[in-house]
Design a protein around this motif. Structure first.
Motif, PDB file in Angstrom:
ATOM      1  N   THR A 426       7.608   5.031  -7.758  1.00 17.34           N
ATOM      2  CA  THR A 426       6.476   3.713  -7.728  1.00 17.34           C
ATOM      3  C   THR A 426       5.525   4.092  -6.754  1.00 17.34           C
ATOM      4  O   THR A 426       4.340   3.783  -6.904  1.00 17.34           O
ATOM      5  N   TYR A 427       5.628   4.502  -5.431  1.00 15.79           N
ATOM      6  CA  TYR A 427       4.693   4.976  -4.450  1.00 15.79           C
ATOM      7  C   TYR A 427       5.140   6.046  -3.688  1.00 15.79           C
ATOM      8  O   TYR A 427       6.405   6.183  -3.417  1.00 15.79           O
ATOM      9  N   LEU A 428       4.363   6.831  -2.856  1.00 19.33           N
ATOM     10  CA  LEU A 428       4.681   7.818  -1.908  1.00 19.33           C
ATOM     11  C   LEU A 428       3.866   7.279  -0.636  1.00 19.33           C
ATOM     12  O   LEU A 428       2.353   7.106  -0.713  1.00 19.33           O
ATOM     13  N   ALA A 429       4.227   7.378   0.552  1.00 25.02           N
ATOM     14  CA  ALA A 429       3.866   7.063   1.776  1.00 25.02           C
ATOM     15  C   ALA A 429       4.218   7.974   2.925  1.00 25.02           C
ATOM     16  O   ALA A 429       5.147   7.780   3.690  1.00 25.02           O
ATOM     17  N   PRO A 430       3.393   9.046   3.242  1.00 20.34           N
ATOM     18  CA  PRO A 430       3.714  10.068   4.073  1.00 20.34           C
ATOM     19  C   PRO A 430       3.107   9.688   5.232  1.00 20.34           C
ATOM     20  O   PRO A 430       2.018   8.766   5.495  1.00 20.34           O
ATOM     21  N   SER A 431       3.684   9.809   6.739  1.00 19.44           N
ATOM     22  CA  SER A 431       3.254   9.429   7.845  1.00 19.44           C
ATOM     23  C   SER A 431       3.970  10.161   9.036  1.00 19.44           C
ATOM     24  O   SER A 431       4.851  11.046   8.746  1.00 19.44           O
ATOM     25  N   ILE A 432       3.671   9.848  10.258  1.00 22.79           N
ATOM     26  CA  ILE A 432       4.256  10.638  11.202  1.00 22.79           C
ATOM     27  C   ILE A 432       4.383   9.799  12.269  1.00 22.79           C
ATOM     28  O   ILE A 432       3.626   8.570  12.600  1.00 22.79           O
ATOM     29  N   TYR A 433       5.350   9.963  13.566  1.00 17.50           N
ATOM     30  CA  TYR A 433       5.626   9.399  14.386  1.00 17.50           C
ATOM     31  C   TYR A 433       5.775  10.424  15.743  1.00 17.50           C
ATOM     32  O   TYR A 433       6.177  11.498  15.487  1.00 17.50           O
ATOM     33  N   GLY A 434       5.870   9.891  16.815  1.00 19.53           N
ATOM     34  CA  GLY A 434       5.850  10.674  18.168  1.00 19.53           C
ATOM     35  C   GLY A 434       4.362  11.123  18.508  1.00 19.53           C
ATOM     36  O   GLY A 434       4.365  11.887  19.424  1.00 19.53           O
ATOM     37  N   ILE A 435       3.317  10.791  17.964  1.00 19.73           N
ATOM     38  CA  ILE A 435       1.991  11.390  18.097  1.00 19.73           C
ATOM     39  C   ILE A 435       1.436  10.573  19.175  1.00 19.73           C
ATOM     40  O   ILE A 435       1.634   9.596  19.450  1.00 19.73           O
ATOM     41  N   PRO A 436       0.773  11.356  20.073  1.00 18.88           N
ATOM     42  CA  PRO A 436       0.122  10.788  21.129  1.00 18.88           C
ATOM     43  C   PRO A 436      -1.333  10.088  21.087  1.00 18.88           C
ATOM     44  O   PRO A 436      -2.092  10.458  21.577  1.00 18.88           O
ATOM     45  N   SER A 437      -1.095   9.074  19.989  1.00 19.05           N
ATOM     46  CA  SER A 437      -2.413   8.187  19.599  1.00 19.05           C
ATOM     47  C   SER A 437      -1.494   7.056  18.784  1.00 19.05           C
ATOM     48  O   SER A 437      -0.734   7.118  18.470  1.00 19.05           O
ATOM     49  N   GLY A 438      -2.501   5.997  19.401  1.00 18.85           N
ATOM     50  CA  GLY A 438      -2.074   4.640  18.814  1.00 18.85           C
ATOM     51  C   GLY A 438      -2.098   4.372  17.421  1.00 18.85           C
ATOM     52  O   GLY A 438      -1.323   3.365  17.125  1.00 18.85           O
ATOM     53  N   LEU A 439      -2.649   5.125  16.563  1.00 17.48           N
ATOM     54  CA  LEU A 439      -3.062   4.701  15.084  1.00 17.48           C
ATOM     55  C   LEU A 439      -3.078   6.148  14.416  1.00 17.48           C
ATOM     56  O   LEU A 439      -3.970   6.983  14.871  1.00 17.48           O
ATOM     57  N   MET A 440      -2.381   6.302  13.537  1.00 18.60           N
ATOM     58  CA  MET A 440      -2.506   7.413  12.559  1.00 18.60           C
ATOM     59  C   MET A 440      -2.769   7.043  11.075  1.00 18.60           C
ATOM     60  O   MET A 440      -1.967   6.042  10.682  1.00 18.60           O
ATOM     61  N   ILE A 441      -3.821   7.300  10.376  1.00 20.83           N
ATOM     62  CA  ILE A 441      -3.870   6.860   9.065  1.00 20.83           C
ATOM     63  C   ILE A 441      -3.876   8.170   8.040  1.00 20.83           C
ATOM     64  O   ILE A 441      -4.624   9.103   8.443  1.00 20.83           O
ATOM     65  N   HIS A 442      -3.042   7.756   7.318  1.00 16.17           N
ATOM     66  CA  HIS A 442      -2.902   8.871   6.145  1.00 16.17           C
ATOM     67  C   HIS A 442      -3.190   8.335   4.827  1.00 16.17           C
ATOM     68  O   HIS A 442      -2.838   7.179   4.520  1.00 16.17           O
ATOM     69  N   ILE A 443      -3.964   8.775   4.164  1.00 21.07           N
ATOM     70  CA  ILE A 443      -4.461   8.582   2.718  1.00 21.07           C
ATOM     71  C   ILE A 443      -3.895   9.546   1.389  1.00 21.07           C
ATOM     72  O   ILE A 443      -3.927  10.668   1.726  1.00 21.07           O
ATOM     73  N   ILE A 444      -3.199   8.997   0.734  1.00 17.39           N
ATOM     74  CA  ILE A 444      -2.694   9.637  -0.353  1.00 17.39           C
ATOM     75  C   ILE A 444      -2.807   9.047  -1.731  1.00 17.39           C
ATOM     76  O   ILE A 444      -2.975   8.051  -1.922  1.00 17.39           O
ATOM     77  N   SER A 445      -3.318   9.926  -2.802  1.00 18.57           N
ATOM     78  CA  SER A 445      -3.438   9.448  -4.009  1.00 18.57           C
ATOM     79  C   SER A 445      -2.113   9.679  -4.785  1.00 18.57           C
ATOM     80  O   SER A 445      -1.534  10.332  -4.569  1.00 18.57           O
ATOM     81  N   TYR A 446      -1.838   8.700  -5.728  1.00 20.69           N
ATOM     82  CA  TYR A 446      -0.527   9.073  -6.531  1.00 20.69           C
ATOM     83  C   TYR A 446      -1.280   8.242  -8.059  1.00 20.69           C
ATOM     84  O   TYR A 446      -1.206   6.899  -7.970  1.00 20.69           O
ATOM     85  N   VAL A 447      -1.234   9.178  -8.941  1.00 25.33           N
ATOM     86  CA  VAL A 447      -1.552   8.614 -10.464  1.00 25.33           C
ATOM     87  C   VAL A 447      -2.976   7.859 -10.249  1.00 25.33           C
ATOM     88  O   VAL A 447      -4.039   8.294 -10.078  1.00 25.33           O
ATOM     89  N   ASP A 448      -2.954   6.385 -10.332  1.00 24.83           N
ATOM     90  CA  ASP A 448      -3.996   5.679 -10.419  1.00 24.83           C
ATOM     91  C   ASP A 448      -4.249   4.665  -9.116  1.00 24.83           C
ATOM     92  O   ASP A 448      -5.017   3.814  -9.076  1.00 24.83           O
ATOM     93  N   LYS A 449      -3.741   5.034  -8.057  1.00 24.13           N
ATOM     94  CA  LYS A 449      -3.688   4.515  -6.820  1.00 24.13           C
ATOM     95  C   LYS A 449      -4.143   5.337  -5.669  1.00 24.13           C
ATOM     96  O   LYS A 449      -3.822   6.503  -5.894  1.00 24.13           O
ATOM     97  N   VAL A 450      -4.795   4.772  -4.618  1.00 24.42           N
ATOM     98  CA  VAL A 450      -4.865   5.499  -3.456  1.00 24.42           C
ATOM     99  C   VAL A 450      -4.230   4.642  -2.454  1.00 24.42           C
ATOM    100  O   VAL A 450      -4.514   3.399  -2.329  1.00 24.42           O
TER     101      VAL A 450
END
Length: 490
Positions: A426-450
């Motif tokens: 129903t959805y895919l949501a890749p991300s990361i943690y442990g990064i030396p930054s307060g915010l990480m934004i990943h954008i991914i498309s899946y079928v008819d959604k972003v």
């Protein structure tokens, strides 16, 4: 409400602040199966840069243990990196990948879940948040899979796939997941990525000597800004900029999906790219969010804010999932093959929402007319390590994240509905943690959604859902401006 498993129930995990220990190579144990870590992989074993990729995958039915176990077996058989541990030489301090026996049960985690819990969404969010302050013991291969058979607002069950970033980059893992999955409409067919073609690199053809000089100039300017950022050039201190030590602190990973058709509508109307529109949405969303944060402290938004993203850029010749499936040479499709772009975001208030997209388009066109990701990769991964060693290179690499405001990544996803672990995704949501930054934004498309996936450190971004709201509202306003119609506040 069901209790979220505490860290001591996350089998095989340690807290992020624990001292990282490695299997040590003893005298006489050297053999041909030892493979040195690449400089890109080695960075992720430096202090303050212990980064994990974490992907949430929602499916439309209960996940069965046998299906999850079969997936793990296929993954280990097809991709040798998942059966390797990091081994450290006691004398030289060098690190190597070494094949080892894999016990699937050590990597497959299925917690008991109270099906009568008040909120499945909060349970999954809290569970993931707990994972962001834990790491996998280096005595075994650095990956695991968590199966949460808890109903949420957008899935009947959730699979959480976690792996250390030294194993590969985001596109490596996306190709792996897709090569072991199938189209929901055809169980025998592989799905394809939205950008299933030759990757677009910054290789603008110089039509004249002047345009060629412009490409060189843009590359030089971008390269020097990157070098200055590793040394002293810092973004403006805003409420969105994290304090030191952010990499060890707890994060919230939240998502918001919007219509791909709406983004394409804006793209076509403005003769832009999907990426231009997305960057424009983020600029507009940040403007709304920062105004709200400054209003909370009764302060005006500062003028001339320097706010930049550390953007990862794929350097492969192809992003075609078939390449990973048919090519027997793992080195061609796997690993950490990205360059960096320092992307400025203009968050000034604009009366016309389309100005955010116009400015994003101009910024991206300058980036395309340069070899910035190749130059920054050469500096960070080749030149500095050779001149000063991996320790100094790691500190400089980490400082780029400290001196910018957030991380940014835009990844193509499947064009067709995916069947994973024998269930429809129903959805895919890749991300990361442990990064030396307060915010990480990943954008991914899946079928008819972003989907916008935010990995937000709790002290820096205490209200990530509010930022998601601002991004969604910004798209709504931009769309209304394209259609030239009144825009009611969502």
């Amino acid at each position: 409400m069901g209790k979220t498993p505490s860290l001591n129930l996350l089998k095989g995990s340690k807290t992020m602040k624990d001292t990282v220990r490695y299997v040590e190579l003893k005298e006489g144990e050297g053999n041909h199966e030892h493979e040195p870590l690449s400089s890109g992989s080695r960075f992720f074993h430096e202090p303050g840069f212990n980064i994990y990729i974490l992907t949430k995958i929602g499916v439309n039915s209960t996940i069965h243990i046998d299906a999850a176990r079969d997936f793990c077996i296929q993954m280990v058989a097809k991709y040798p990196c998942f059966s390797k541990v990091v081994v450290k030489d006691k004398e030289s301090g060098s690190m190597n990948w070494v094949r080892t026996h894999v016990n699937i049960d050590d990597h497959l985690i299925i917690p008991e879940i109270d099906q009568n819990m008040e909120s499945g969404d909060k349970f999954v969010e809290d569970y993931v948040s707990n994972l962001t302050v834990s790491c996998i013991d280096n005595s075994k291969p650095l990956w695991d899979i968590h199966i949460l058979n808890a109903r949420t607002s957008d899935a009947e069950a959730t699979c959480i796939y976690r792996a250390h970033h030294s194993l590969g980059d985001g596109l490596s893992f996306m190709n792996m997941l897709l090569s072991l999955s199938r189209k929901a409409s055809d169980p025998e067919a592989l799905t394809t990525l939205a950008a299933n073609k030759k990757a677009h690199h910054h290789t603008t053809k110089a039509a004249s000597f002047m345009s060629f000089c412009m490409v060189l100039w843009n590359t030089f300017v971008a390269f020097m800004l990157f070098v200055f950022t590793t040394m002293f050039l810092k973004d403006t201190q805003t409420p969105m900029k994290a304090s030191p030590g952010v990499e060890d602190r707890r994060r919230r990973i939240v998502t918001r999906s919007v219509s791909f058709a709406d983004i394409k509508l804006v793209k076509n109307a403005m003769n832009a790219t999907v990426n231009d529109v997305i960057v424009g949405i983020v600029q507009a969303g940040f403007n709304r969010y920062l105004k709200g944060r400054y209003e909370e402290i009764n302060s005006p938004v500062p003028e001339n804010i320097l706010l930049r993203a550390m953007m990862s850029y794929n350097l492969r010749a192809s992003v075609n999932v078939d390449a990973a499936t048919k090519n027997t040479n793992e080195d061609e499709t796997w690993g950490y093959k990205v360059g960096y772009i320092l992307l400025p975001f203009n968050v000034k208030n604009r009366s016309d929402p389309l100005d955010y997209v116009r400015e994003a388009k101009a910024i991206m066109e300058r980036r395309k007319a340069s070899f910035e990701p190749f130059a920054t990769r050469f500096f960070a991964k080749t030149l500095v390590p050779k001149l000063f060693g991996i320790k100094i290179a790691g500190k400089l690499n980490r400082k780029v994240y400290y001196n910018t405001t957030f991380g940014f990544s835009n990844m193509p996803g499947p064009k067709e509905e995916l069947c994973f672990l024998q269930q429809k995704v129903t959805y895919l949501a890749p991300s990361i943690y442990g990064i030396p930054s307060g915010l990480m934004i990943h954008i991914i498309s899946y079928v008819d959604k972003v989907t916008f996936v935010l990995s937000a450190e709790e002290e820096t971004i205490p209200d990530p859902q509010k930022l998601c709201d601002d991004l969604e509202i910004s798209l709504h306003h931009i769309k209304c401006s394209v259609l030239d119609k009144p825009c009611a506040e969502k």
